[in-house]
Write an enzyme that holds these catalytic residues in place. Sequence first.
Site, PDB file in Angstrom:
ATOM      1  N   LYS A 115      -6.115  -7.896   8.162  1.00 55.18           N
ATOM      2  CA  LYS A 115      -6.192  -6.608   7.463  1.00 55.18           C
ATOM      3  C   LYS A 115      -5.056  -6.488   6.465  1.00 55.18           C
ATOM      4  CE  LYS A 115      -3.478  -4.200  10.984  1.00 55.18           C
ATOM      5  NZ  LYS A 115      -3.392  -3.048  11.888  1.00 55.18           N
TER       6      LYS A 115
ATOM      7  N   ARG B 188      -3.693   6.748  19.114  1.00 56.68           N
ATOM      8  CA  ARG B 188      -4.211   6.679  17.748  1.00 56.68           C
ATOM      9  C   ARG B 188      -5.733   6.828  17.736  1.00 56.68           C
ATOM     10  NH1 ARG B 188      -2.216   1.599  14.304  1.00 56.68           N
ATOM     11  NH2 ARG B 188      -3.481   0.487  15.839  1.00 56.68           N
TER      12      ARG B 188
ATOM     13  N   TYR C 199      20.316   3.419 -13.561  1.00 63.24           N
ATOM     14  CA  TYR C 199      20.159   4.874 -13.527  1.00 63.24           C
ATOM     15  C   TYR C 199      21.190   5.521 -12.606  1.00 63.24           C
ATOM     16  CZ  TYR C 199      15.571   4.279 -15.723  1.00 63.24           C
ATOM     17  OH  TYR C 199      14.547   3.969 -16.587  1.00 63.24           O
TER      18      TYR C 199
ATOM     19  N   MET D 274      11.937   0.655 -11.924  1.00 67.46           N
ATOM     20  CA  MET D 274      10.508   0.417 -11.752  1.00 67.46           C
ATOM     21  C   MET D 274      10.122  -1.036 -12.021  1.00 67.46           C
ATOM     22  SD  MET D 274       7.278   2.301 -13.611  1.00 67.46           S
ATOM     23  CE  MET D 274       7.687   3.916 -12.945  1.00 67.46           C
TER      24      MET D 274
END
Length: 390
Positions: free
Chosen positions: A45, A143, A283, A331
């Site tokens: 998965k 779950r 940044y 990014m």
Amino acid sequence: MNPPNAQSFLEPQSRVQVDLSRFGKNVRTLKGLIPNETRFCAVVKANAYGHGGIQCAKTALENGSHFLAVARISEAVAMRDAGITAPILLLGESLPEQVSFLTAHDIRASVADIHGAKTLSAAAQALNTTLKIHIKLDTGMGRLGFLHPTAITQKAGDSAGIFQAGGLAGLKGLEVEGVYTHFAKADVIDKTHANGQLARFNEMVAMLADMGIRPQIRHAANSAAVLELPEAHFDMVRPGVAMYGMAPSDEVDITRHKLTPIMSITAKIIYVKIVPENFTVSYGCTHVTKAPTVIATVPIGYADGYSRLLSNKGQMLVKGKKAPIMGRVTMDFTMIDVGHIPGVKPGDDVTILGAQSNERITADDIAGLTGTINYEVTTGLTGRMPVSHV
């Protein structure tokens, strides 16, 4: 003059590489820990935990896996479109409108409550077909799955239906092939909770048998249980993370089984510059150089799945040496300090995950710095970096 090679312009500056030969070896190693008659279900998965679902599925099957398991029907569709014919277990929800595809393509549905079972039954009968299902039991994960009768309250509703007279046993159009549960805490040294789940699972399987439901495949063992809980191997095991050479937790030792990581992430330095003392980087100016040094810019950022939480904490490998991240991961780019590494230039190789010379950065290393687990490190990679398989 020859025209430029267009493909060269498309060559990525950062990439993921997956070693399928190592993956196959890991599968064989895990198979060697279970009885010969026990089936092996490779959990592929989430794009095989970020490693490439189709390629890993095929390799698992080539190395002895009998079943595959996915979480979304789209993953099963991709497997079938790729020509994979092995049985696939859909661990997630199955909808009535999907029954035609499931039955036509030999995909097993998971049933976790009586309402879902009834809707699938009705859909199968309407199509005059039979859907193979695996009953999911909630023995302590919380779950998905039917609850043990002792955990059922008056408000349990559909969780109780399986153990009521004529519950699942009376539904037509469904063939109960398997019954399974999932461990919440098998990856710790103290197996008290896992053993409790195991006991509840055995009790619930016996209750189903009393109702006339006797699935041929019982399965419970995830990676940790395959490695450390042999009494949970039953008729099939479902390893996931260990196949990819990663430990289920820091309390499970995979090195004694020689399970090795199969993924590496590499890039090319695209820019190098010498900067003075008191130079601010990235940044927010969160990094200020303490002395003159050299900054190298690497084309990987949080849009690629390289966590921003590695800002001012992570490291990369250049020329076999660790280079610390300077400032915030952006990014598209990350800056590293290579002032202590002579001769660094654009085009030099950078290892972000994996080994270079005698140094290594693992998914666990990255997870430790970002407060997460190795699963998230690899599954969090985005499609901007191509995955190549060797």
